[in-house]
Write an enzyme that holds these catalytic residues in place. Structure first.
Site, PDB file in Angstrom:
ATOM      1  N   GLY A 190      -2.432  -5.753   8.536  1.00 16.13           N
ATOM      2  CA  GLY A 190      -3.660  -5.697   7.737  1.00 16.13           C
ATOM      3  C   GLY A 190      -3.547  -6.508   6.457  1.00 16.13           C
ATOM      4  O   GLY A 190      -4.453  -7.285   6.114  1.00 16.13           O
ATOM      5  N   HIS A 200       8.454 -24.957   7.683  1.00 18.06           N
ATOM      6  CA  HIS A 200       7.324 -25.583   8.388  1.00 18.06           C
ATOM      7  C   HIS A 200       5.981 -25.335   7.718  1.00 18.06           C
ATOM      8  O   HIS A 200       5.130 -26.220   7.699  1.00 18.06           O
ATOM      9  CB  HIS A 200       7.229 -25.057   9.824  1.00 18.06           C
ATOM     10  CG  HIS A 200       8.393 -25.441  10.679  1.00 18.06           C
ATOM     11  ND1 HIS A 200       8.330 -25.464  12.059  1.00 18.06           N
ATOM     12  CD2 HIS A 200       9.666 -25.809  10.362  1.00 18.06           C
ATOM     13  CE1 HIS A 200       9.499 -25.828  12.546  1.00 18.06           C
ATOM     14  NE2 HIS A 200      10.332 -26.030  11.538  1.00 18.06           N
ATOM     15  N   ASN A 201       5.763 -24.095   7.257  1.00 20.57           N
ATOM     16  CA  ASN A 201       4.428 -23.708   6.749  1.00 20.57           C
ATOM     17  C   ASN A 201       4.357 -23.642   5.228  1.00 20.57           C
ATOM     18  O   ASN A 201       3.283 -23.393   4.683  1.00 20.57           O
ATOM     19  CB  ASN A 201       4.011 -22.326   7.287  1.00 20.57           C
ATOM     20  CG  ASN A 201       4.303 -22.119   8.745  1.00 20.57           C
ATOM     21  OD1 ASN A 201       4.992 -21.173   9.125  1.00 20.57           O
ATOM     22  ND2 ASN A 201       3.805 -23.004   9.586  1.00 20.57           N
ATOM     23  N   ARG A 203       6.689   0.108   8.363  1.00 15.44           N
ATOM     24  CA  ARG A 203       6.910   0.996   9.500  1.00 15.44           C
ATOM     25  C   ARG A 203       7.540   0.246  10.675  1.00 15.44           C
ATOM     26  O   ARG A 203       7.680   0.798  11.760  1.00 15.44           O
ATOM     27  CB  ARG A 203       5.578   1.638   9.929  1.00 15.44           C
ATOM     28  CG  ARG A 203       5.003   2.590   8.881  1.00 15.44           C
ATOM     29  CD  ARG A 203       3.620   3.084   9.236  1.00 15.44           C
ATOM     30  NE  ARG A 203       3.108   3.995   8.215  1.00 15.44           N
ATOM     31  CZ  ARG A 203       1.822   4.211   7.985  1.00 15.44           C
ATOM     32  NH1 ARG A 203       0.896   3.575   8.704  1.00 15.44           N
ATOM     33  NH2 ARG A 203       1.430   5.043   7.049  1.00 15.44           N
ATOM     34  N   ARG A 254       5.057 -34.514   9.138  1.00 16.57           N
ATOM     35  CA  ARG A 254       4.274 -33.788  10.151  1.00 16.57           C
ATOM     36  C   ARG A 254       3.844 -32.419   9.637  1.00 16.57           C
ATOM     37  O   ARG A 254       2.745 -31.952   9.905  1.00 16.57           O
ATOM     38  CB  ARG A 254       5.037 -33.687  11.479  1.00 16.57           C
ATOM     39  CG  ARG A 254       6.282 -32.859  11.420  1.00 16.57           C
ATOM     40  CD  ARG A 254       7.212 -33.069  12.608  1.00 16.57           C
ATOM     41  NE  ARG A 254       8.515 -32.509  12.286  1.00 16.57           N
ATOM     42  CZ  ARG A 254       9.039 -31.448  12.860  1.00 16.57           C
ATOM     43  NH1 ARG A 254       8.398 -30.842  13.840  1.00 16.57           N
ATOM     44  NH2 ARG A 254      10.221 -31.012  12.504  1.00 16.57           N
ATOM     45  N   HIS A 255       4.720 -31.794   8.848  1.00 16.09           N
ATOM     46  CA  HIS A 255       4.361 -30.473   8.318  1.00 16.09           C
ATOM     47  C   HIS A 255       3.353 -30.594   7.174  1.00 16.09           C
ATOM     48  O   HIS A 255       2.422 -29.788   7.075  1.00 16.09           O
ATOM     49  CB  HIS A 255       5.614 -29.722   7.867  1.00 16.09           C
ATOM     50  CG  HIS A 255       6.526 -29.378   9.006  1.00 16.09           C
ATOM     51  ND1 HIS A 255       6.077 -28.755  10.144  1.00 16.09           N
ATOM     52  CD2 HIS A 255       7.850 -29.607   9.195  1.00 16.09           C
ATOM     53  CE1 HIS A 255       7.078 -28.592  10.985  1.00 16.09           C
ATOM     54  NE2 HIS A 255       8.171 -29.104  10.437  1.00 16.09           N
ATOM     55  N   ASP A 274       0.838  -1.207   0.000  1.00 15.38           N
ATOM     56  CA  ASP A 274       0.000   0.000   0.000  1.00 15.38           C
ATOM     57  C   ASP A 274       0.876   1.262   0.000  1.00 15.38           C
ATOM     58  O   ASP A 274       2.108   1.184  -0.091  1.00 15.38           O
ATOM     59  CB  ASP A 274      -1.042  -0.041   1.136  1.00 15.38           C
ATOM     60  CG  ASP A 274      -0.438   0.174   2.517  1.00 15.38           C
ATOM     61  OD1 ASP A 274       0.786   0.403   2.628  1.00 15.38           O
ATOM     62  OD2 ASP A 274      -1.198   0.117   3.510  1.00 15.38           O
ATOM     63  N   CYS A 310       2.621  -3.643   4.031  1.00 12.43           N
ATOM     64  CA  CYS A 310       1.828  -2.464   4.393  1.00 12.43           C
ATOM     65  C   CYS A 310       2.547  -1.815   5.583  1.00 12.43           C
ATOM     66  O   CYS A 310       3.699  -2.160   5.851  1.00 12.43           O
ATOM     67  CB  CYS A 310       0.357  -2.817   4.690  1.00 12.43           C
ATOM     68  SG  CYS A 310       0.037  -3.730   6.203  1.00 12.43           S
ATOM     69  N   GLY A 311       1.923  -0.889   6.278  1.00 15.50           N
ATOM     70  CA  GLY A 311       2.622  -0.188   7.347  1.00 15.50           C
ATOM     71  C   GLY A 311       3.109  -1.130   8.431  1.00 15.50           C
ATOM     72  O   GLY A 311       4.290  -1.170   8.774  1.00 15.50           O
ATOM     73  N   THR A 312       2.193  -1.893   8.989  1.00 15.86           N
ATOM     74  CA  THR A 312       2.544  -2.863  10.033  1.00 15.86           C
ATOM     75  C   THR A 312       2.791  -4.253   9.470  1.00 15.86           C
ATOM     76  O   THR A 312       3.396  -5.098  10.136  1.00 15.86           O
ATOM     77  CB  THR A 312       1.382  -2.999  11.029  1.00 15.86           C
ATOM     78  OG1 THR A 312       0.214  -3.406  10.294  1.00 15.86           O
ATOM     79  CG2 THR A 312       1.096  -1.693  11.753  1.00 15.86           C
TER      80      THR A 312
HETATM   81  C1  RB5 Z   1      -2.145   2.496   6.430  1.00 21.31           C
HETATM   82  O1  RB5 Z   1      -2.109   3.702   7.077  1.00 21.31           O
HETATM   83  C2  RB5 Z   1      -2.002   1.354   7.425  1.00 21.31           C
HETATM   84  O2  RB5 Z   1      -3.172   1.232   8.157  1.00 21.31           O
HETATM   85  C3  RB5 Z   1      -1.698   0.064   6.713  1.00 21.31           C
HETATM   86  O3  RB5 Z   1      -0.547   0.224   5.964  1.00 21.31           O
HETATM   87  C4  RB5 Z   1      -1.443  -1.143   7.598  1.00 21.31           C
HETATM   88  O4  RB5 Z   1      -0.509  -0.862   8.590  1.00 21.31           O
HETATM   89  C5  RB5 Z   1      -2.616  -1.832   8.119  1.00 21.31           C
HETATM   90  O5  RB5 Z   1      -2.536  -2.852   8.796  1.00 21.31           O
END
Ligand code: RB5
Length: 146
Positions: free
Chosen positions: A69, A97-98, A108, A132-133, A7, A64-66
């Site tokens: 999402g 494993h996965n 971020r 097992r996997h 994103d 994405c940022g974290t």
């Molecule tokens: C966008 O601002 C942020 O919400 C998205 O990149 C992400 O971190 C969502 O989980």
């Protein structure tokens, strides 16, 4: 063929990873986003996961940022095993494993140096093929709610 997408918050990190993939000689397709304009991570996850499930790409990288999402979004697609990684140990383990077919990172959360190392580890580690996997992956596929 690697499908990559992120994103608006992941624009710079995605560019760094694509430059790194190029250096490695990997073939990839960029599914966006291509601008800083705010966009919705489920749309990016859908484009990348769709390309994998249709067989146009073998695996994917999502940012994405974290990373949270977009990994939730990716794991809603049956047949996608998306793993959010912020360290090389997890990147190795999730391949062994996965058999994770999508690597997810948070722009971020980690810097480009670590993100490229995680990408290398994930790309270079094969699935263990241990019974097992394999059995656990079969259970994952069977655990689908209506
Ligand atoms: C966008 O601002 C942020 O919400 C998205 O990149 C992400 O971190 C969502 O989980």
């Amino acid at each position: 063929m690697i499908a990559i997408g992120g994103d608006h918050s992941a624009l710079e990190l995605k560019a760094e990873i694509m430059a790194h993939l190029k250096k490695r000689g990997e073939v990839f397709e960029d599914f966006g986003t291509h601008t800083r304009e705010s966009c919705d991570y489920p749309d990016i996850a859908k484009a990348v996961c769709g390309a994998i499930l249709e067989g146009r790409c073998d695996r994917g990288i999502l940012i994405c940022g974290t990373g949270i999402g977009i990994s939730i979004a990716a794991n809603r697609f049956r047949g996608i095993r998306a793993a959010l990684c912020s360290d090389c140990f997890s990147a190795q383990a999730t391949r062994e494993h996965n058999d994770a077919n999508v690597l997810v990172m948070g722009a971020r959360v980690i810097g480009p140096g670590l993100a490229c190392q995680i990408t290398d580890t994930w790309l270079d580690t094969p699935f263990s093929e241990e019974d097992r996997h394999i059995n656990r992956l079969k259970k994952l596929e069977a655990n689908v709610s209506e």
